[in-house]
Scaffold this motif. Structure first.
Motif, PDB file in Angstrom:
ATOM      1  N   ARG A  95       0.837  -1.206   0.000  1.00 52.03           N
ATOM      2  CA  ARG A  95       0.000   0.000   0.000  1.00 52.03           C
ATOM      3  C   ARG A  95       0.867   1.250   0.000  1.00 52.03           C
ATOM      4  O   ARG A  95       2.033   1.212   0.363  1.00 52.03           O
ATOM      5  CB  ARG A  95      -0.919   0.027   1.233  1.00 52.03           C
ATOM      6  N   ILE A  96       0.262   2.347  -0.449  1.00 51.02           N
ATOM      7  CA  ILE A  96       0.954   3.633  -0.388  1.00 51.02           C
ATOM      8  C   ILE A  96      -0.021   4.633   0.238  1.00 51.02           C
ATOM      9  O   ILE A  96      -1.214   4.638  -0.084  1.00 51.02           O
ATOM     10  CB  ILE A  96       1.430   4.093  -1.786  1.00 51.02           C
ATOM     11  N   THR A  97       0.482   5.423   1.175  1.00 54.47           N
ATOM     12  CA  THR A  97      -0.355   6.428   1.838  1.00 54.47           C
ATOM     13  C   THR A  97       0.017   7.803   1.305  1.00 54.47           C
ATOM     14  O   THR A  97       1.193   8.186   1.298  1.00 54.47           O
ATOM     15  CB  THR A  97      -0.148   6.389   3.365  1.00 54.47           C
ATOM     16  N   VAL A  98      -0.995   8.512   0.817  1.00 57.82           N
ATOM     17  CA  VAL A  98      -0.799   9.869   0.289  1.00 57.82           C
ATOM     18  C   VAL A  98      -1.442  10.834   1.272  1.00 57.82           C
ATOM     19  O   VAL A  98      -2.638  10.752   1.549  1.00 57.82           O
ATOM     20  CB  VAL A  98      -1.436  10.011  -1.117  1.00 57.82           C
ATOM     21  N   LYS A  99      -0.621  11.769   1.805  1.00 58.97           N
ATOM     22  CA  LYS A  99      -1.142  12.742   2.775  1.00 58.97           C
ATOM     23  C   LYS A  99      -0.897  14.153   2.275  1.00 58.97           C
ATOM     24  O   LYS A  99       0.143  14.434   1.668  1.00 58.97           O
ATOM     25  CB  LYS A  99      -0.428  12.596   4.117  1.00 58.97           C
ATOM     26  N   ALA A 100      -1.865  15.032   2.549  1.00 58.42           N
ATOM     27  CA  ALA A 100      -1.697  16.466   2.270  1.00 58.42           C
ATOM     28  C   ALA A 100      -2.595  17.206   3.243  1.00 58.42           C
ATOM     29  O   ALA A 100      -3.809  17.003   3.259  1.00 58.42           O
ATOM     30  CB  ALA A 100      -2.095  16.785   0.838  1.00 58.42           C
ATOM     31  N   GLY A 101      -1.986  18.041   4.094  1.00 58.30           N
ATOM     32  CA  GLY A 101      -2.771  18.714   5.127  1.00 58.30           C
ATOM     33  C   GLY A 101      -3.472  17.681   5.988  1.00 58.30           C
ATOM     34  O   GLY A 101      -2.846  16.764   6.513  1.00 58.30           O
ATOM     35  N   LYS A 102      -4.800  17.807   6.076  1.00 60.28           N
ATOM     36  CA  LYS A 102      -5.556  16.843   6.884  1.00 60.28           C
ATOM     37  C   LYS A 102      -6.212  15.763   6.028  1.00 60.28           C
ATOM     38  O   LYS A 102      -7.067  15.017   6.507  1.00 60.28           O
ATOM     39  CB  LYS A 102      -6.609  17.588   7.714  1.00 60.28           C
ATOM     40  N   SER A 103      -5.823  15.703   4.765  1.00 61.65           N
ATOM     41  CA  SER A 103      -6.361  14.658   3.872  1.00 61.65           C
ATOM     42  C   SER A 103      -5.419  13.461   3.883  1.00 61.65           C
ATOM     43  O   SER A 103      -4.195  13.617   3.911  1.00 61.65           O
ATOM     44  CB  SER A 103      -6.479  15.184   2.441  1.00 61.65           C
ATOM     45  N   ARG A 104      -6.012  12.274   3.822  1.00 58.98           N
ATOM     46  CA  ARG A 104      -5.197  11.063   3.844  1.00 58.98           C
ATOM     47  C   ARG A 104      -5.847  10.002   2.959  1.00 58.98           C
ATOM     48  O   ARG A 104      -7.049   9.767   3.044  1.00 58.98           O
ATOM     49  CB  ARG A 104      -5.092  10.551   5.284  1.00 58.98           C
ATOM     50  N   PHE A 105      -5.054   9.410   2.065  1.00 58.25           N
ATOM     51  CA  PHE A 105      -5.567   8.398   1.132  1.00 58.25           C
ATOM     52  C   PHE A 105      -4.674   7.169   1.204  1.00 58.25           C
ATOM     53  O   PHE A 105      -3.453   7.287   1.150  1.00 58.25           O
ATOM     54  CB  PHE A 105      -5.564   8.931  -0.313  1.00 58.25           C
ATOM     55  N   ASN A 106      -5.312   6.016   1.327  1.00 61.36           N
ATOM     56  CA  ASN A 106      -4.568   4.759   1.391  1.00 61.36           C
ATOM     57  C   ASN A 106      -4.842   3.970   0.108  1.00 61.36           C
ATOM     58  O   ASN A 106      -5.980   3.564  -0.124  1.00 61.36           O
ATOM     59  CB  ASN A 106      -5.074   3.965   2.608  1.00 61.36           C
ATOM     60  N   LEU A 107      -3.827   3.791  -0.741  1.00 58.10           N
ATOM     61  CA  LEU A 107      -4.029   3.181  -2.055  1.00 58.10           C
ATOM     62  C   LEU A 107      -3.306   1.846  -2.180  1.00 58.10           C
ATOM     63  O   LEU A 107      -2.216   1.668  -1.637  1.00 58.10           O
ATOM     64  CB  LEU A 107      -3.508   4.115  -3.157  1.00 58.10           C
ATOM     65  N   GLN A 108      -3.927   0.965  -2.952  1.00 64.26           N
ATOM     66  CA  GLN A 108      -3.323  -0.337  -3.262  1.00 64.26           C
ATOM     67  C   GLN A 108      -2.193  -0.148  -4.283  1.00 64.26           C
ATOM     68  O   GLN A 108      -2.280   0.688  -5.170  1.00 64.26           O
ATOM     69  CB  GLN A 108      -4.415  -1.238  -3.864  1.00 64.26           C
ATOM     70  N   THR A 109      -1.127  -0.934  -4.173  1.00 70.19           N
ATOM     71  CA  THR A 109      -0.055  -0.899  -5.185  1.00 70.19           C
ATOM     72  C   THR A 109       0.158  -2.298  -5.757  1.00 70.19           C
ATOM     73  O   THR A 109      -0.321  -3.281  -5.199  1.00 70.19           O
ATOM     74  CB  THR A 109       1.284  -0.413  -4.575  1.00 70.19           C
ATOM     75  N   LEU A 110       0.861  -2.357  -6.870  1.00 67.08           N
ATOM     76  CA  LEU A 110       1.285  -3.634  -7.452  1.00 67.08           C
ATOM     77  C   LEU A 110       2.799  -3.597  -7.602  1.00 67.08           C
ATOM     78  O   LEU A 110       3.384  -2.514  -7.765  1.00 67.08           O
ATOM     79  CB  LEU A 110       0.613  -3.846  -8.816  1.00 67.08           C
ATOM     80  N   PRO A 111       3.473  -4.742  -7.575  1.00 65.58           N
ATOM     81  CA  PRO A 111       4.944  -4.737  -7.566  1.00 65.58           C
ATOM     82  C   PRO A 111       5.538  -4.112  -8.836  1.00 65.58           C
ATOM     83  O   PRO A 111       5.085  -4.386  -9.959  1.00 65.58           O
ATOM     84  CB  PRO A 111       5.318  -6.232  -7.491  1.00 65.58           C
ATOM     85  N   ALA A 112       6.553  -3.277  -8.648  1.00 66.00           N
ATOM     86  CA  ALA A 112       7.229  -2.622  -9.775  1.00 66.00           C
ATOM     87  C   ALA A 112       7.877  -3.642 -10.708  1.00 66.00           C
ATOM     88  O   ALA A 112       7.975  -3.414 -11.918  1.00 66.00           O
ATOM     89  CB  ALA A 112       8.277  -1.643  -9.257  1.00 66.00           C
TER      90      ALA A 112
END
Length: 366
Positions: A95-112
C-alpha cells in the motif's frame, strides 16, 4: 520510504503521463503508472505496450524505491487537493499512503517488478534534432488527415520520412492527403516509419512552443523522442505507406489565390445545408467568381458567392466540405491557393508563404 513533493510540481507531469493509460485493459497493472524514487528525483512511467512516456521531477526522497500505483486515482487526488499543498507519499508493504494537510488516502499498489517497461531498441537508428515548436507545427499541419480505425491499418498514422537533408511528414485517409516538409541541419540516409495515431496526438500535447530541441531517433521498429525531462518511446506501424509522390499533382493550370478566412467562413455557412452523410459541396468557378453550393435530401439549398482573381476555364466540381474546412482550420496562412485540372481531378491546396506544404483532396460526385 517517503516522498515529499509540492502539488504543482507533481500535477503537470502526472497529467502528461496519465493521458496514455487505457481505462479498460486486460492487464490490471497497465492501469497503474510506475513510480520510482532515485537520488532526489521521482520518475513517472506509463505505457499501453505500444507507447511509453517517462518523466522525471525533483523531489525530496528518503531513499530509493519503486512501486506502481493507479494512475487515474493518483491524478484525481492531486487535482482535488488545494493549490500549493505539500504532498507526502509513504509506502507500506502493498500500500501507499498519500497525505496532504488533513487529507489522507490509502491506495493499493502492485509490484514494480511486474511492470512491462518498454526498452529502447539497441540498433542504432537515424537521430535528427529539431526545435519543439517546429515539430509541433509540422505535426499539426498533417495530423487531421490521418485515418481513424481504417481497415488499411497503415493509414492510421503519419509517415515520417528522412531523405538527405529533408524531414517529410505525410498523413492520408485515402480521400485526402496532407504533406509537409522542412529542412534539416545535416544530410541523412533515407529512412521512413509510420507513427501510430495515438503517438502523434500525445506528442502534439507534450511538445512546447519553444525553441528547445527534440532528439528524434528513428529505428526500424521504434521511434524515440527526448525533450526536456520527457522520454517517449513508440512502436511503429508495420506496413507500406502509399506513394504520396504519385498522389500530389503537378501542372494544375486552373488556379486562384484567396483570403483563407473569407473562404473558410463561406464554406462553414454553406456546409450547414449539406447532406449530413456525404457533406458534399459544389465549387462553381467562372470568370472572377466562385460559388459554393450545397443541397440536402430535404431539397434545401445554400449558396455563397465570392469574388476571386480567376480567369481560367469554367469549372463545376464537388468535394466533401469537411476536408476543405479541415485544411483551412489547420493552417495559419492568411492566403491559400486552390489549383484544379478539370472537374474529375483532385484539388491541390498550397500556401503562398510556405512552399513546403501541399494538401490534396479527391473530388466527389454530387
Amino acid at each position: 520510504m517517503n516522498i515529499q513533493i509540492n502539488r504543482e510540481t507533481l500535477l503537470k507531469p502526472l497529467t502528461s503521463v496519465t493521458s496514455i493509460v487505457e481505462k479498460r485493459h486486460t492487464l490490471p497493472i497497465l492501469s497503474n503508472l510506475l513510480l520510482e524514487a532515485k537520488q532526489n528525483k521521482i520518475h513517472l512511467t506509463a505505457t499501453d505496450l505500444e507507447m511509453q512516456i517517462s518523466l522525471s521531477v525533483d523531489s525530496a526522497t528518503s531513499n530509493d524505491f519503486s512501486t506502481t500505483i493507479s494512475a487515474k486515482k493518483l491524478l484525481d487526488i492531486c487535482r482535488s487537493l488545494p493549490d500549493n499543498s505539500d504532498i507526502n507519499m509513504a509506502t507500506n508493504d502493498s500500500r501507499i499512503t498519500v497525505k496532504a494537510g488533513k487529507s489522507r488516502f490509502n491506495l493499493q499498489t502492485l509490484p514494480a517488478a511486474d511492470y512491462p517497461v518498454m526498452t529502447k531498441t539497441q540498433s542504432q537508428g537515424t537521430v535528427i534534432t529539431i526545435p519543439q515548436r517546429q515539430l509541433k507545427e509540422l505535426l499539426k499541419q498533417v495530423e487531421f488527415a490521418m485515418a481513424q480505425q481504417d481497415i488499411r491499418y497503415y493509414l492510421n498514422g503519419l509517415l515520417v520520412e528522412v531523405v538527405a537533408n529533408r524531414l517529410n511528414i505525410v498523413g492520408t485517409d485515402g480521400h485526402r492527403l496532407s504533406f509537409t516538409s522542412t529542412e534539416l541541419k545535416e544530410n541523412y540516409e533515407k529512412q521512413d516509419v509510420i507513427l501510430p495515431r495515438k503517438t502523434v496526438i500525445e506528442l502534439i500535447k507534450l511538445l512546447d512552443d519553444s525553441e528547445e530541441d527534440v532528439n528524434v531517433e528513428i529505428a526500424n521498429n521504434q521511434v524515440n523522442f527526448s525533450f526536456g525531462n520527457i522520454r517517449l518511446i513508440s512502436k511503429v506501424i508495420d506496413g507500406k505507406f502509399p506513394d504520396y509522390n504519385r498522389v500530389i499533382p503537378t501542372g494544375h493550370q486552373n488556379t486562384f489565390t484567396t483570403e483563407r478566412l473569407g473562404v473558410l467562413l463561406a464554406m462553414q455557412r454553406a456546409s450547414i445545408l449539406s447532406n449530413e452523410k456525404y457533406r458534399g459541396i459544389r465549387m462553381v468557378l467562372s470568370n472572377n467568381n466562385l460559388k459554393l453550393i450545397s443541397t440536402n435530401s430535404d431539397q434545401e439549398e445554400a449558396e455563397e458567392e465570392l469574388e476571386i482573381a480567376y480567369g481560367s476555364d469554367a469549372l463545376d466540381i464537388g468535394f466533401n466540405v469537411t476536408y476543405l474546412i479541415d485544411v483551412l482550420n489547420n493552417t495559419n496562412s492568411e492566403q491559400v491557393t486552390f489549383s484544379f485540372a478539370d472537374a474529375n481531378s483532385s484539388c491541390l491546396i498550397t500556401l503562398p508563404n510556405n512552399p513546403d506544404y501541399k494538401y490534396v483532396v479527391m473530388p466527389m460526385r454530387i
